[in-house]
Write a protein that holds these residues in place. Sequence first.
Motif, PDB file in Angstrom:
ATOM      1  N   LYS A  83       0.833  -1.213   0.000  1.00 46.90           N
ATOM      2  CA  LYS A  83       0.000   0.000   0.000  1.00 46.90           C
ATOM      3  C   LYS A  83       0.859   1.251   0.000  1.00 46.90           C
ATOM      4  O   LYS A  83       1.858   1.344   0.706  1.00 46.90           O
ATOM      5  CB  LYS A  83      -0.927   0.016   1.223  1.00 46.90           C
ATOM      6  CG  LYS A  83      -1.912   1.171   1.236  1.00 46.90           C
ATOM      7  CD  LYS A  83      -2.866   1.081   2.420  1.00 46.90           C
ATOM      8  CE  LYS A  83      -3.881   2.210   2.385  1.00 46.90           C
ATOM      9  NZ  LYS A  83      -4.830   2.158   3.528  1.00 46.90           N
ATOM     10  N   ASN A 125      -3.140  -1.051  -3.325  1.00 44.00           N
ATOM     11  CA  ASN A 125      -3.871   0.202  -3.102  1.00 44.00           C
ATOM     12  C   ASN A 125      -2.950   1.403  -3.267  1.00 44.00           C
ATOM     13  O   ASN A 125      -1.859   1.445  -2.695  1.00 44.00           O
ATOM     14  CB  ASN A 125      -4.484   0.186  -1.687  1.00 44.00           C
ATOM     15  CG  ASN A 125      -5.438   1.330  -1.448  1.00 44.00           C
ATOM     16  OD1 ASN A 125      -5.070   2.499  -1.523  1.00 44.00           O
ATOM     17  ND2 ASN A 125      -6.675   1.010  -1.147  1.00 44.00           N
ATOM     18  N   SER A 149      -4.967   8.501  -2.246  1.00 42.03           N
ATOM     19  CA  SER A 149      -5.306   9.748  -2.929  1.00 42.03           C
ATOM     20  C   SER A 149      -4.101  10.680  -3.009  1.00 42.03           C
ATOM     21  O   SER A 149      -3.384  10.869  -2.026  1.00 42.03           O
ATOM     22  CB  SER A 149      -6.457  10.435  -2.187  1.00 42.03           C
ATOM     23  OG  SER A 149      -6.756  11.675  -2.758  1.00 42.03           O
ATOM     24  N   PHE A 182      -6.254  -1.038  -6.626  1.00 43.94           N
ATOM     25  CA  PHE A 182      -7.332  -0.083  -6.365  1.00 43.94           C
ATOM     26  C   PHE A 182      -6.816   1.348  -6.469  1.00 43.94           C
ATOM     27  O   PHE A 182      -5.866   1.740  -5.794  1.00 43.94           O
ATOM     28  CB  PHE A 182      -7.925  -0.283  -4.965  1.00 43.94           C
ATOM     29  CG  PHE A 182      -8.961   0.760  -4.610  1.00 43.94           C
ATOM     30  CD1 PHE A 182     -10.247   0.665  -5.116  1.00 43.94           C
ATOM     31  CD2 PHE A 182      -8.628   1.849  -3.811  1.00 43.94           C
ATOM     32  CE1 PHE A 182     -11.203   1.636  -4.804  1.00 43.94           C
ATOM     33  CE2 PHE A 182      -9.569   2.815  -3.500  1.00 43.94           C
ATOM     34  CZ  PHE A 182     -10.857   2.711  -3.999  1.00 43.94           C
ATOM     35  N   VAL A 183      -7.467   2.120  -7.330  1.00 44.70           N
ATOM     36  CA  VAL A 183      -7.178   3.542  -7.511  1.00 44.70           C
ATOM     37  C   VAL A 183      -8.516   4.263  -7.510  1.00 44.70           C
ATOM     38  O   VAL A 183      -9.437   3.868  -8.230  1.00 44.70           O
ATOM     39  CB  VAL A 183      -6.433   3.805  -8.841  1.00 44.70           C
ATOM     40  CG1 VAL A 183      -6.175   5.290  -9.019  1.00 44.70           C
ATOM     41  CG2 VAL A 183      -5.126   3.035  -8.891  1.00 44.70           C
ATOM     42  N   SER A 184      -8.642   5.330  -6.732  1.00 42.90           N
ATOM     43  CA  SER A 184      -9.950   5.961  -6.555  1.00 42.90           C
ATOM     44  C   SER A 184     -10.273   7.015  -7.606  1.00 42.90           C
ATOM     45  O   SER A 184     -11.440   7.311  -7.845  1.00 42.90           O
ATOM     46  CB  SER A 184     -10.054   6.578  -5.157  1.00 42.90           C
ATOM     47  OG  SER A 184      -9.076   7.585  -4.985  1.00 42.90           O
ATOM     48  N   SER A 185      -9.271   7.609  -8.242  1.00 38.67           N
ATOM     49  CA  SER A 185      -9.545   8.645  -9.246  1.00 38.67           C
ATOM     50  C   SER A 185      -8.415   8.690 -10.261  1.00 38.67           C
ATOM     51  O   SER A 185      -7.319   8.173 -10.028  1.00 38.67           O
ATOM     52  CB  SER A 185      -9.710  10.014  -8.594  1.00 38.67           C
ATOM     53  OG  SER A 185      -8.475  10.488  -8.101  1.00 38.67           O
ATOM     54  N   ASP A 222      -4.936   9.909  -9.327  1.00 38.64           N
ATOM     55  CA  ASP A 222      -4.180   9.100  -8.362  1.00 38.64           C
ATOM     56  C   ASP A 222      -3.337   8.008  -9.016  1.00 38.64           C
ATOM     57  O   ASP A 222      -2.480   7.417  -8.362  1.00 38.64           O
ATOM     58  CB  ASP A 222      -5.128   8.463  -7.344  1.00 38.64           C
ATOM     59  CG  ASP A 222      -5.856   9.489  -6.502  1.00 38.64           C
ATOM     60  OD1 ASP A 222      -5.304  10.589  -6.328  1.00 38.64           O
ATOM     61  OD2 ASP A 222      -6.976   9.203  -6.045  1.00 38.64           O
ATOM     62  N   THR A 223      -3.578   7.729 -10.280  1.00 41.47           N
ATOM     63  CA  THR A 223      -2.757   6.739 -10.969  1.00 41.47           C
ATOM     64  C   THR A 223      -1.532   7.417 -11.559  1.00 41.47           C
ATOM     65  O   THR A 223      -1.616   8.546 -12.063  1.00 41.47           O
ATOM     66  CB  THR A 223      -3.553   6.026 -12.083  1.00 41.47           C
ATOM     67  OG1 THR A 223      -2.653   5.205 -12.845  1.00 41.47           O
ATOM     68  CG2 THR A 223      -4.224   7.011 -13.024  1.00 41.47           C
ATOM     69  N   SER A 233     -10.530   0.043 -12.034  1.00 38.08           N
ATOM     70  CA  SER A 233     -10.698   1.386 -12.572  1.00 38.08           C
ATOM     71  C   SER A 233      -9.344   2.019 -12.865  1.00 38.08           C
ATOM     72  O   SER A 233      -8.404   1.868 -12.080  1.00 38.08           O
ATOM     73  CB  SER A 233     -11.470   2.245 -11.579  1.00 38.08           C
ATOM     74  OG  SER A 233     -12.767   1.726 -11.347  1.00 38.08           O
ATOM     75  N   TYR A 234      -9.254   2.672 -14.000  1.00 35.30           N
ATOM     76  CA  TYR A 234      -8.062   3.423 -14.437  1.00 35.30           C
ATOM     77  C   TYR A 234      -6.849   2.526 -14.717  1.00 35.30           C
ATOM     78  O   TYR A 234      -5.729   3.022 -14.829  1.00 35.30           O
ATOM     79  CB  TYR A 234      -7.680   4.497 -13.401  1.00 35.30           C
ATOM     80  CG  TYR A 234      -8.817   5.360 -12.982  1.00 35.30           C
ATOM     81  CD1 TYR A 234      -9.235   6.414 -13.774  1.00 35.30           C
ATOM     82  CD2 TYR A 234      -9.514   5.117 -11.800  1.00 35.30           C
ATOM     83  CE1 TYR A 234     -10.309   7.212 -13.404  1.00 35.30           C
ATOM     84  CE2 TYR A 234     -10.580   5.907 -11.419  1.00 35.30           C
ATOM     85  CZ  TYR A 234     -10.974   6.951 -12.225  1.00 35.30           C
ATOM     86  OH  TYR A 234     -12.043   7.732 -11.850  1.00 35.30           O
TER      87      TYR A 234
END
Length: 359
Positions: free
Chosen positions: A129, A152, A155, A179-182, A185-186, A215-216
Amino acid sequence: MDNRRRMMWKKPPEYAIYYTSTDGNIVTPYRSSAFGVAKLLSNEYKDGLGRMVFDRKVDRIDSNAFKSVQNLHCIIFPDSLTYLGGYVFQDCSNLQIVQFNENLASIGAYAFYNCTSLKKIELPDSVTKLEFSVFYNCSQLEYITIGKGLTNIGSGAFYNCSNLKIVNIRDIASWCNLFVSSASDTPLYYTTNLYLNDELITNLVIPEGVTSIGSYAFYGCSSIQTLNLPNGLTNIGRYAFWSCSCLTGELTIPDSVTSIGEAAFSGCSGINEIQLPNNIHTIDTQAFRACNSLISITLPDSITTLGRGVFSSCAELQTVFLSKGLTNISNETFYGCEKLINVYIQDNVTTIDTKAFYN
């Protein structure tokens, strides 16, 4: 290779942290008590190499340990280190080289905040993480390797890493599960170049056993030219292949897929044919927006829900066969499809929302 280089990369003992400085002097920690229960016994600089020796294994480096230490150039983590806290290297503006160990599991928030000379990072497979804003404002970072174990990304982890040119991954399956939230953030937010073991990915094969693409995952990867999706895949996440503009030809989505996320293939302007799976239920908002080479699309009868603007701005789309399971054509579904002339609507459709076919 000179003696300094040989010594700098020599594997350190477990009770020591090795480093180099910009001025040939010792590097003094901002917090000498920031090494867990380990106590600093000595700190010396000799023959171009610094060494901090502790009374026991160093298994953690806590917050602010080297905050604003301006003469730190390189640091080598001992094998015993498992935890790197927040703000550890905040404002270390001359830090250029970090050699991670293979047991490090977690990197805390803002750990490398404002390390503006840092150019290359290679995360080991042991790191699971990245907390939020880990590499915040590492404005000269050009290259990063993501290990297999990362699950993970927090942000703002790569906020303003605007010089990033290469994202290198070690395993496609683990990358798909990340896991990437937006989008911001990648690490792919700043580059279109994704590498697998230092080879640019052009023909992407998602391996068998992958059931979901996060996602992303391949956001903006314009180097991808072909895509092979495995049987057993059930979900394609939001923005997973957004703006993969060099992806061309036919896109075949296996029958095991039941949902396609928001903007998953939006901007894939080279796709000219899409084979949708027979078991799919949901295609989310703008999933195929601006697929400008697409001429015709047939929706399987299993589809019950189309999100807003699913096929909007598909400039060459001419013919659409809608599914029997669809009862509503949602807002802006075919918005901006100026060449659309043939739409075959089934009897089950009861409502057509505002601007569904607006041009």
